[in-house]
Design a protein around this motif. Structure first.
Motif, PDB file in Angstrom:
ATOM      1  N   ARG A 110       0.836  -1.141   0.028  1.00 29.96           N
ATOM      2  CA  ARG A 110       0.140  -0.019  -0.106  1.00 29.96           C
ATOM      3  C   ARG A 110       0.571   1.171  -0.148  1.00 29.96           C
ATOM      4  O   ARG A 110       0.706   2.356  -0.569  1.00 29.96           O
ATOM      5  N   ILE A 111       1.880   1.372   0.965  1.00 28.45           N
ATOM      6  CA  ILE A 111       2.775   2.565   0.822  1.00 28.45           C
ATOM      7  C   ILE A 111       3.416   2.504  -0.174  1.00 28.45           C
ATOM      8  O   ILE A 111       3.686   3.756  -0.999  1.00 28.45           O
ATOM      9  N   ARG A 112       3.834   1.634  -1.226  1.00 25.57           N
ATOM     10  CA  ARG A 112       4.720   1.684  -2.297  1.00 25.57           C
ATOM     11  C   ARG A 112       3.668   2.216  -3.528  1.00 25.57           C
ATOM     12  O   ARG A 112       3.939   2.875  -4.374  1.00 25.57           O
ATOM     13  N   THR A 113       2.324   1.829  -3.204  1.00 25.76           N
ATOM     14  CA  THR A 113       1.474   2.073  -4.355  1.00 25.76           C
ATOM     15  C   THR A 113       1.130   3.652  -4.098  1.00 25.76           C
ATOM     16  O   THR A 113       0.849   4.272  -5.142  1.00 25.76           O
ATOM     17  N   ALA A 114       1.302   4.165  -2.936  1.00 24.55           N
ATOM     18  CA  ALA A 114       1.159   5.642  -2.683  1.00 24.55           C
ATOM     19  C   ALA A 114       2.410   6.423  -3.040  1.00 24.55           C
ATOM     20  O   ALA A 114       2.513   7.691  -2.378  1.00 24.55           O
ATOM     21  N   GLU A 115       3.469   5.703  -3.547  1.00 24.72           N
ATOM     22  CA  GLU A 115       4.753   6.363  -3.967  1.00 24.72           C
ATOM     23  C   GLU A 115       5.476   6.735  -2.657  1.00 24.72           C
ATOM     24  O   GLU A 115       6.459   7.479  -2.715  1.00 24.72           O
ATOM     25  N   GLY A 116       5.435   5.818  -1.464  1.00 24.48           N
ATOM     26  CA  GLY A 116       6.199   5.984  -0.504  1.00 24.48           C
ATOM     27  C   GLY A 116       7.265   4.908  -0.508  1.00 24.48           C
ATOM     28  O   GLY A 116       7.279   3.981  -1.553  1.00 24.48           O
ATOM     29  N   TRP A 117       8.333   4.634   0.640  1.00 23.00           N
ATOM     30  CA  TRP A 117       8.918   3.478   0.805  1.00 23.00           C
ATOM     31  C   TRP A 117       9.180   3.216   2.078  1.00 23.00           C
ATOM     32  O   TRP A 117       8.934   3.802   2.927  1.00 23.00           O
ATOM     33  N   VAL A 124       8.564   4.236   7.463  1.00 28.65           N
ATOM     34  CA  VAL A 124       8.097   4.610   6.050  1.00 28.65           C
ATOM     35  C   VAL A 124       8.718   6.163   5.841  1.00 28.65           C
ATOM     36  O   VAL A 124       9.092   7.096   6.650  1.00 28.65           O
ATOM     37  N   ASN A 125       9.339   5.872   4.653  1.00 27.60           N
ATOM     38  CA  ASN A 125      10.016   7.154   4.013  1.00 27.60           C
ATOM     39  C   ASN A 125      11.240   7.399   4.948  1.00 27.60           C
ATOM     40  O   ASN A 125      11.667   8.642   5.025  1.00 27.60           O
ATOM     41  N   GLY A 126      11.712   6.503   5.592  1.00 26.67           N
ATOM     42  CA  GLY A 126      12.941   6.476   6.539  1.00 26.67           C
ATOM     43  C   GLY A 126      12.725   7.260   7.821  1.00 26.67           C
ATOM     44  O   GLY A 126      13.534   7.575   8.550  1.00 26.67           O
ATOM     45  N   MET A 127      11.265   7.656   8.124  1.00 23.37           N
ATOM     46  CA  MET A 127      11.135   8.494   9.300  1.00 23.37           C
ATOM     47  C   MET A 127      10.000   7.788  10.099  1.00 23.37           C
ATOM     48  O   MET A 127      10.245   8.221  11.452  1.00 23.37           O
ATOM     49  N   VAL A 128       9.200   7.250   9.912  1.00 26.09           N
ATOM     50  CA  VAL A 128       7.871   6.985  10.662  1.00 26.09           C
ATOM     51  C   VAL A 128       7.743   5.397  10.994  1.00 26.09           C
ATOM     52  O   VAL A 128       7.809   4.653   9.968  1.00 26.09           O
ATOM     53  N   ASP A 129       7.439   5.041  12.267  1.00 24.15           N
ATOM     54  CA  ASP A 129       7.608   3.591  12.478  1.00 24.15           C
ATOM     55  C   ASP A 129       6.053   3.015  12.448  1.00 24.15           C
ATOM     56  O   ASP A 129       5.976   1.512  12.681  1.00 24.15           O
TER      57      ASP A 129
END
Length: 166
Positions: A110-117, A124-129
């Motif tokens: 789901r995160i990748r579909t939303a253009e996150g990683w 998430v995006n190297g910042m949020v757990d």
């Protein structure tokens, strides 16, 4: 709920998303009262309102709601983030929600579909757990407040519910 023709899970999902939207709107409140109450004027005021400070943008909160429908002996649990609920059934803990972990396969997709990683350490995006939460507006839509809603049918064996956050 009947006003919208929704069932309980849909109403809970809409409520979580509405709360998140209300929070961002409160943070982005225009600096002055608009001359007219037209949508165009209001949107223009929001576009030119002062930016939200960085610490506020980087903060968030988990949430959980437990709704009992007595007529059907049903419990609905909606959660976003780390907040969890368990039912004690004859002394044995029965999970009725789960943590939104970025390393969970469906959450990663789901995160990748939303253009996150998701980083190797699970951020998430190297910042949020967590992958779902109120707030963390700068990481939307990868991190969002859309809850999972679980339905649990209660019986006479169920003793109590524990609702907690880490």
């Amino acid at each position: 709920m009947e006003k919208y023709g929704d069932d309980v899970p849909d109403a809970l999902r809409r409520s979580f998303l509405g709360i998140n939207r209300s929070l961002i709107m409160a943070l982005r409140r225009p600096p002055k009262e608009s001359r007219k109450n037209s949508i165009v004027t209001i949107e223009k005021d929001f576009r030119f309102s002062p930016p939200i400070d960085q610490p506020t943008m980087e903060s968030g909160a988990s949430g959980i709601v437990v709704y009992f429908k007595e007529a059907t002996n049903t419990m609905y649990v909606a959660n976003a983030g780390d907040s969890l609920a368990v039912v004690s059934r004859q002394g044995v803990a029965q999970p009725v929600s789960h943590r939104h972990d970025p390393l969970d396969r469906s959450e990663t997709a789901r995160i990748r579909t939303a253009e996150g990683w998701v980083s190797p350490s699970g951020l998430v995006n190297g910042m949020v757990d967590v992958s779902r939460s109120f707030g963390f507006y700068q990481y939307m839509p990868a991190v969002n407040a859309r809850p999972d809603v679980f339905t649990y049918h209660l019986s006479s064996k169920d003793e109590f519910v524990i609702v907690a956050d880490r």
